[in-house]
Design an enzyme around this catalytic site. Structure first.
Site, PDB file in Angstrom:
ATOM      1  N   HIS A 292      -9.593 -14.801  27.319  1.00  0.00           N
ATOM      2  CA  HIS A 292     -10.299 -14.837  26.053  1.00  0.00           C
ATOM      3  C   HIS A 292      -9.305 -15.094  24.863  1.00  0.00           C
ATOM      4  CE1 HIS A 292     -14.447 -13.515  26.276  1.00  0.00           C
ATOM      5  NE2 HIS A 292     -14.132 -12.606  26.933  1.00  0.00           N
TER       6      HIS A 292
ATOM      7  N   GLY B  35     -13.773  -4.281  28.561  1.00  0.00           N
ATOM      8  CA  GLY B  35     -12.871  -4.585  27.604  1.00  0.00           C
ATOM      9  C   GLY B  35     -13.357  -5.549  26.433  1.00  0.00           C
TER      10      GLY B  35
ATOM     11  N   CYS C 150     -19.398 -11.149  31.410  1.00  0.00           N
ATOM     12  CA  CYS C 150     -18.989 -11.213  29.848  1.00  0.00           C
ATOM     13  C   CYS C 150     -19.600 -11.040  28.903  1.00  0.00           C
ATOM     14  CB  CYS C 150     -18.196 -12.910  29.475  1.00  0.00           C
ATOM     15  SG  CYS C 150     -17.341 -12.753  28.079  1.00  0.00           S
TER      16      CYS C 150
ATOM     17  N   HIS D 165      -9.232 -11.386  32.329  1.00  0.00           N
ATOM     18  CA  HIS D 165     -10.334 -11.526  31.444  1.00  0.00           C
ATOM     19  C   HIS D 165     -10.107 -11.652  29.907  1.00  0.00           C
ATOM     20  CE1 HIS D 165     -14.901 -11.897  31.086  1.00  0.00           C
ATOM     21  NE2 HIS D 165     -14.585 -11.397  29.834  1.00  0.00           N
ATOM     22  N   GLU D 166      -9.284 -10.605  29.513  1.00  0.00           N
ATOM     23  CA  GLU D 166      -9.086 -10.424  28.265  1.00  0.00           C
ATOM     24  C   GLU D 166      -7.972 -11.392  27.695  1.00  0.00           C
ATOM     25  OE1 GLU D 166     -11.397  -9.153  26.792  1.00  0.00           O
ATOM     26  OE2 GLU D 166     -12.097  -7.871  28.520  1.00  0.00           O
TER      27      GLU D 166
HETATM   28 CO    CO Z   1     -15.439 -11.202  28.094  1.00  0.00          CO
END
Ligand code: CO
Length: 170
Positions: free
Chosen positions: A140, A46, A94, A136-137
């Site tokens: 972000h 991702g 990441c 996770h995205e």
């Molecule tokens: Co990341």
């Protein structure tokens, strides 16, 4: 089409809450192509737009093929959680925190709404790796790194330096 350098923590663009996209024009479509090119070059699952320095609410995800299923690719514009549930502890890395992995608490499943690359409203219900990548995205895009989550969870001591990049980073 271009591969961009992935911004590394503590680059301030990574801790910036991204802005919603109001119009999907040629510039946005080019950005999405560049995000796929960069994610593929880095072997990520991702990538969020701010990881290549653009503070807009766009993420791309590519879930690798398995023996049963082909690769799945997603474009998510202005993604938001509708619901999430369950809890599990899983390994995570990441592309913007290169060389490290940690054990993080994530949901078992998530429901997300977003626009796709054509501007059509979509809803995803996900578990497994896709659910993890979505959390996770979206983190972000809200200016959060998984390391911030580890801090919150009191799990920073699980952070470990790794020798070679892991296959699952986002
Ligand atoms: Co990341």
């Amino acid at each position: 089409m271009a591969v961009h350098p992935v911004r590394q923590a503590p680059d301030p663009v990574l801790s910036t809450k991204t802005k919603r996209v109001t119009k999907i024009d040629a510039k946005i479509k080019n950005l999405i192509e560049d995000m796929f090119d960069t994610m593929d070059a880095e072997h990520g699952v991702g990538l969020a737009a701010n990881q290549i320095g653009v503070p807009l609410r766009i993420a791309v995800i590519a879930i690798p093929a398995t023996e049963e299923d082909p690769e799945e690719r997603y474009v998510l514009i202005n993604p938001e959680f509708v619901k999430k549930g369950g809890e599990r502890i899983i390994g995570e890395g990441c592309l913007s925190v290169a060389g490290y992995r940690g054990m993080i608490k994530r949901s078992e499943w998530v429901k997300v709404k977003a626009l796709n690359a054509e501007g059509k409203a979509i809803r995803l219900k996900a578990e497994g790796l896709l659910a993890q990548a979505l959390e996770h995205e979206i983190d972000h895009l809200d200016g959060l790194l998984y390391v911030d989550r580890l801090k919150e969870q009191g799990a920073l001591e699980t952070l470990q330096k790794i020798e070679a990049p892991e296959p699952v980073e986002a």
